[in-house]
Design a protein around this motif. Structure first.
Motif, PDB file in Angstrom:
ATOM      1  N   CYS A 123      74.405  20.673  22.064  1.00 16.94           N
ATOM      2  CA  CYS A 123      73.718  21.943  21.865  1.00 16.94           C
ATOM      3  C   CYS A 123      73.715  22.301  20.381  1.00 16.94           C
ATOM      4  O   CYS A 123      74.386  21.665  19.568  1.00 16.94           O
ATOM      5  N   GLN A 124      72.967  23.319  20.026  1.00 13.79           N
ATOM      6  CA  GLN A 124      72.824  23.707  18.620  1.00 13.79           C
ATOM      7  C   GLN A 124      74.168  24.067  17.977  1.00 13.79           C
ATOM      8  O   GLN A 124      74.436  23.716  16.832  1.00 13.79           O
ATOM      9  N   SER A 125      74.998  24.738  18.741  1.00 10.90           N
ATOM     10  CA  SER A 125      76.292  25.122  18.182  1.00 10.90           C
ATOM     11  C   SER A 125      77.142  23.892  17.877  1.00 10.90           C
ATOM     12  O   SER A 125      77.826  23.835  16.846  1.00 10.90           O
ATOM     13  N   THR A 126      77.098  22.893  18.763  1.00 13.09           N
ATOM     14  CA  THR A 126      77.824  21.648  18.499  1.00 13.09           C
ATOM     15  C   THR A 126      77.257  20.959  17.260  1.00 13.09           C
ATOM     16  O   THR A 126      78.013  20.492  16.399  1.00 13.09           O
ATOM     17  N   LEU A 127      75.935  20.897  17.182  1.00 11.30           N
ATOM     18  CA  LEU A 127      75.312  20.242  16.031  1.00 11.30           C
ATOM     19  C   LEU A 127      75.754  20.904  14.739  1.00 11.30           C
ATOM     20  O   LEU A 127      76.012  20.244  13.734  1.00 11.30           O
ATOM     21  N   GLU A 128      75.851  22.209  14.794  1.00  7.10           N
ATOM     22  CA  GLU A 128      76.293  22.916  13.603  1.00  7.10           C
ATOM     23  C   GLU A 128      77.727  22.531  13.235  1.00  7.10           C
ATOM     24  O   GLU A 128      78.028  22.247  12.070  1.00  7.10           O
ATOM     25  N   SER A 129      78.589  22.469  14.248  1.00  4.95           N
ATOM     26  CA  SER A 129      79.978  22.069  13.976  1.00  4.95           C
ATOM     27  C   SER A 129      80.045  20.638  13.463  1.00  4.95           C
ATOM     28  O   SER A 129      80.777  20.341  12.516  1.00  4.95           O
ATOM     29  N   VAL A 130      79.294  19.760  14.104  1.00  6.23           N
ATOM     30  CA  VAL A 130      79.298  18.351  13.701  1.00  6.23           C
ATOM     31  C   VAL A 130      78.811  18.216  12.255  1.00  6.23           C
ATOM     32  O   VAL A 130      79.408  17.506  11.442  1.00  6.23           O
ATOM     33  N   ALA A 151      74.831  14.764   6.069  1.00  3.86           N
ATOM     34  CA  ALA A 151      74.044  15.862   5.505  1.00  3.86           C
ATOM     35  C   ALA A 151      74.946  16.954   4.940  1.00  3.86           C
ATOM     36  O   ALA A 151      76.125  17.038   5.269  1.00  3.86           O
ATOM     37  N   GLU A 152      74.368  17.774   4.101  1.00  2.17           N
ATOM     38  CA  GLU A 152      75.042  18.986   3.613  1.00  2.17           C
ATOM     39  C   GLU A 152      75.406  19.882   4.794  1.00  2.17           C
ATOM     40  O   GLU A 152      74.767  19.817   5.841  1.00  2.17           O
ATOM     41  N   ALA A 153      76.383  20.745   4.586  1.00  4.46           N
ATOM     42  CA  ALA A 153      76.653  21.759   5.602  1.00  4.46           C
ATOM     43  C   ALA A 153      75.454  22.699   5.674  1.00  4.46           C
ATOM     44  O   ALA A 153      74.774  22.924   4.678  1.00  4.46           O
ATOM     45  N   PRO A 154      75.167  23.233   6.849  1.00  2.00           N
ATOM     46  CA  PRO A 154      74.033  24.157   6.958  1.00  2.00           C
ATOM     47  C   PRO A 154      74.338  25.435   6.188  1.00  2.00           C
ATOM     48  O   PRO A 154      75.502  25.821   6.082  1.00  2.00           O
ATOM     49  N   PRO A 155      73.306  26.086   5.651  1.00  2.00           N
ATOM     50  CA  PRO A 155      73.554  27.356   4.959  1.00  2.00           C
ATOM     51  C   PRO A 155      74.154  28.354   5.936  1.00  2.00           C
ATOM     52  O   PRO A 155      73.739  28.432   7.084  1.00  2.00           O
ATOM     53  N   SER A 156      75.162  29.086   5.486  1.00  2.00           N
ATOM     54  CA  SER A 156      75.949  29.884   6.426  1.00  2.00           C
ATOM     55  C   SER A 156      75.153  31.031   7.040  1.00  2.00           C
ATOM     56  O   SER A 156      75.407  31.418   8.169  1.00  2.00           O
ATOM     57  N   ASP A 157      74.170  31.569   6.287  1.00  2.00           N
ATOM     58  CA  ASP A 157      73.399  32.671   6.878  1.00  2.00           C
ATOM     59  C   ASP A 157      72.605  32.182   8.087  1.00  2.00           C
ATOM     60  O   ASP A 157      72.531  32.845   9.106  1.00  2.00           O
ATOM     61  N   VAL A 158      72.048  30.980   7.963  1.00  2.00           N
ATOM     62  CA  VAL A 158      71.302  30.415   9.083  1.00  2.00           C
ATOM     63  C   VAL A 158      72.213  30.250  10.293  1.00  2.00           C
ATOM     64  O   VAL A 158      71.883  30.617  11.404  1.00  2.00           O
ATOM     65  N   SER A 180      72.806  17.160  13.096  1.00  2.00           N
ATOM     66  CA  SER A 180      72.642  18.384  12.312  1.00  2.00           C
ATOM     67  C   SER A 180      71.668  19.321  13.005  1.00  2.00           C
ATOM     68  O   SER A 180      70.865  18.884  13.842  1.00  2.00           O
ATOM     69  N   VAL A 181      71.778  20.582  12.649  1.00  2.00           N
ATOM     70  CA  VAL A 181      70.918  21.580  13.278  1.00  2.00           C
ATOM     71  C   VAL A 181      69.492  21.412  12.793  1.00  2.00           C
ATOM     72  O   VAL A 181      69.251  21.033  11.654  1.00  2.00           O
ATOM     73  N   GLN A 182      68.564  21.678  13.687  1.00  2.00           N
ATOM     74  CA  GLN A 182      67.161  21.664  13.289  1.00  2.00           C
ATOM     75  C   GLN A 182      66.835  23.017  12.676  1.00  2.00           C
ATOM     76  O   GLN A 182      67.161  24.046  13.253  1.00  2.00           O
ATOM     77  N   GLU A 183      66.220  22.963  11.520  1.00  2.00           N
ATOM     78  CA  GLU A 183      65.895  24.231  10.862  1.00  2.00           C
ATOM     79  C   GLU A 183      64.736  24.927  11.544  1.00  2.00           C
ATOM     80  O   GLU A 183      64.548  26.114  11.433  1.00  2.00           O
ATOM     81  N   SER A 184      63.939  24.143  12.246  1.00  2.00           N
ATOM     82  CA  SER A 184      62.865  24.770  13.012  1.00  2.00           C
ATOM     83  C   SER A 184      62.896  24.169  14.406  1.00  2.00           C
ATOM     84  O   SER A 184      63.667  23.277  14.693  1.00  2.00           O
TER      85      SER A 184
END
Ligand code: X5A
Ligand code: ZN
Length: 688
Positions: free
Chosen positions: A364-371, A389-396, A679-683
């Protein structure tokens, strides 16, 4: 399930101590089971809703489930012992040990008061004794495994250990059983690198603190975190606590920031975080903080991974450290889920085929973010993650989590107490483990049987011309696949005169039976023709060459600059691409074809590949090898028949070009194959 009530065979004291080096090569080596009823003899003596979960029945239910299923009888029973002061002092302070020593003599009132010094833990007059047995059980397991008396094993213990700290009990834990066991293995057996995998749903902060600055112990933990809202609510449980000083990089935290995680989330973290790092680390021993509160139905974890997932998690760890794998029980509070999970885990330790990973959903998206965060935090320490990849921007990320929390809160509130799930499926080991189709002048390897074509199918040729008759040989391959489908045979190895022709024949046969077939080619030139592209097969073709993009979803060329001989590159391809693809595809049969030539993997890497792929398709795998590569028969058969693959050594950094190519391929494919995502999909949609 059979309902035979048989107690496990007792390992005699004389057997335990009469080990001679070399025994381990000749004996098959079994699975140790350590349990002692004594550890059920302490309980909560007052009202405390926070502690009532940790009950004696946790242990009786786990053990009874093993006895009822017939698994206990297949294990080697190893007795517990009391840990000595010296053992405890490997991790804990003298003051703390002396304080706990006094608890058996305390009044109820004193015990309550003593308990109040710590968080979420209780003491009983028998707690100290049980805590010594729990730590001692872990040490007995380490002794049995490190001495080679057994291959692997599980210790069912209470109290658990991973929350206890140098001078503090915590979270139902008194002494840190697994941390003590790690130090003990290093001291007594000279284990240089110990991997601790903590799949309990809580963060084993006690283990983290014990080894924070120690590069010789790699601690991996995933845990319910919910952005620090979940117990123990520690800032240092987040992904950015990577270890300190020399130990930087040797502490890996994967926070679960929402509940309801599923099998796909767990497997994604194994493939994309734990396994690449663990193989690069190359431990001499693997210890598991085996808490089953990470399974569905658990009131603490509130996750949705089914007990079956532990069959795979266990299998995936069984070829590290030459198979030296010690499981020590931690949490697990839903008695049904706990009993099932313990059985599933022990059954994998025993080598039974893993269940199909049915309907696996991607993370799920939350897992992708953690990964994404964990991989980014660790990429400067581990060459296998260098490309992450870089860590996702924290605001996103926080925005996304807020949305998800709203969606989730409704479900979680109603579902908590009446979750149901199907019982884990029976795992029947076929009567024949490994069948071989090899020339008569090649010795049949240990633990294998020669496969002979059934009489009716042999009508066109006589036994005499069998060897030279290619048609007969091909029909024996299809017959062998048929026997696998009937579950009469688990896996097989064939020496064939032409790997491509044999492969095509078997594929045609298997797909005609509407079986999903995973075809894994290694060492070829990357031009497999005439493969069906209708989804009845998924082909992953790992070969020497330059990057090419797949022309369809079901034919995936994986090009490595120096071929499969570069073990780091092959490992990267295996964990990052092959395994996630294989798990998501969920084949009924695996065909592993080794093409002749120079681009082949090293013997050890090949054995690892054979063993790891054995977790798919209920273990049904046919390995095809070119006739003249007779030297491969023995090592391949060894892995097919369940011997752990050799260690690959601490892996060097993979070739930069390969890393880049694999990464581009993974990005390209992750639209179709969700288990490839890291990684999380930005869109895009948020519905997953
Ligand atoms: C070993 C273990 C959990 C403590 C939970 C306290 N401890 N809320 O699972
Ligand atoms: Zn736990």
């Amino acid at each position: 399930m059979t309902h035979k009530k048989v107690s496990p065979a007792r390992l005699q004291k004389s057997e335990l101590f009469s080990f001679f080096p070399g025994d381990c090569r000749t004996s098959k080596m079994g699975t140790a089971l350590i349990y002692d009823e004594e550890m059920t003899r302490y309980k909560l003596l007052w009202l405390d809703p926070d502690c009532e979960l940790e009950r004696p029945e946790r242990l009786t239910v786990s053990y009874e489930a093993l006895v009822q299923s017939g698994l206990a009888a297949r294990c080697i029973s190893v007795p517990v012992r009391k840990a000595t002061d010296d053992d405890i002092l490997l991790i804990h302070s003298e003051e703390y040990l002396e304080a706990v020593k006094k608890t058996p003599y305390m009044t109820l009132e004193d015990l309550r008061e003593f308990t109040l010094k710590y968080g979420y833990v209780y003491f009983h007059p028998n707690s100290y004794h049980c805590a010594l047995l729990a730590a001692g059980a872990a040490l007995q397991l380490v002794d049995a495994v490190m001495s080679g008396r057994v291959r692997n094993g599980m210790a069912l213990v209470r109290p658990p250990g991973h929350h206890s700290m140098r001078s503090a009990a915590n979270g139902f834990c008194v002494f840190n059983n697994v941390a003590i066991a790690a130090k003990y293995a290093q001291q007594k057996y000279g284990a240089q690198r110990v991997l601790i995998v903590d799949w309990d749903i809580h963060h084993g902060q006690g283990v983290q603190y014990a080894f924070e600055d120690d590069p010789s112990v790699l601690y991996f933990s995933w845990h319910r975190y919910e952005h620090q809202k979940f117990w123990p609510e520690l800032r240092e449980s987040d992904y950015d606590s990577v270890g300190e000083g020399k130990g930087a990089g040797f502490n890996i935290n994967v926070p679960w920031n929402k509940v309801g995680m599923r099998n796909g989330d767990y497997l994604a973290v194994f493939c994309h975080v734990l396994l690449p790092v663990a193989y690069q680390f190359c431990p001499d021993l693997v210890l598991v903080c085996a808490g089953f509160d990470s399974a569905i139905g658990d009131p603490e974890g509130e996750m949705c991974a089914t007990p079956d997932v532990f069959a795979h998690l266990t299998h995936l760890l069984m070829n590290l450290a030459e198979g030296k794998l010690c499981m020590v029980l931690e949490g697990g509070y839903n008695l049904t889920s706990l009993g099932q999970s313990v059985c599933v885990t022990v059954q994998s330790l025993l080598g039974d085929p893993a269940p199909r990973p049915a309907n696996l959903q991607g993370p799920c998206q939350s897992t992708l973010e953690s990964v994404q965060c964990v991989r980014a935090a660790h990429r400067k320490y581990w060459s296998c993650l260098k490309h992450a990849a870089e860590a996702p921007p924290s605001d996103v990320s926080t925005k996304r989590i807020k949305i998800e929390e709203k969606l989730q809160s409704g479900e979680a509130a109603e579902g908590k107490d009446h979750v149901t799930w199907p019982e884990p499926e029976k795992r029947v080991a076929p009567p024949v483990r490994t069948a071989v189709v090899i020339p008569e002048d090649v010795d049949c390897p240990d633990g294998c049987e020669r496969f002979h074509l059934p009489n009716n199918a042999r009508s066109r040729s006589t036994k005499e011309d069998f060897e030279g008759d290619a048609v007969t040989k091909l029909s024996s391959l299809t017959a062998l696949v048929g026997e696998m489908e009937k579950n009469e045979i688990r896996n097989g190895l064939a020496l064939v005169s032409d790997v491509s022709v044999a492969l095509e024949t078997v594929i045609k046969h298997a797909t005609a039976l509407k079986q999903r077939v995973l075809v894994v080619c290694v060492g070829g030139n990357g031009v497999m023709s005439h493969l069906p592209e209708d989804g009845t097969t998924l082909t992953v073709d790992i070969h020497k060459g330059a990057l090419e993009m797949p022309r369809c979803k079901h034919y995936i060329p994986v090009s490595l600059k120096n071929g499969c001989g570069e073990t780091s590159g092959l490992a990267q391809a295996t964990f990052g691409l092959l395994l996630p693809l294989a798990y998501e595809y969920d084949p009924a049969l695996v065909l592993l074809a080794r093409f002749p030539g120079t681009g082949g993997p090293s013997e050890g890497a090949w054995q690892q590949l054979v063993s790891l792929l054995g977790g798919l398709a209920r273990g049904h795998m046919l390995v095809l090898v070119q006739e003249d590569e007779k030297a491969l028969v023995e090592p391949t058969a060894s892995s097919l028949s369940g011997s752990p693959a050799p260690s690959l050594g601490q892996l060097p950094a993979p070739v930069a070009d390969d890393v880049e190519a694999l990464e581009r391929l993974r990005l390209h494919l992750q639209a179709d194959w969700t288990l490839l995502r890291t990684s999380v999909q930005e869109s895009g949609s948020e519905d997953n």
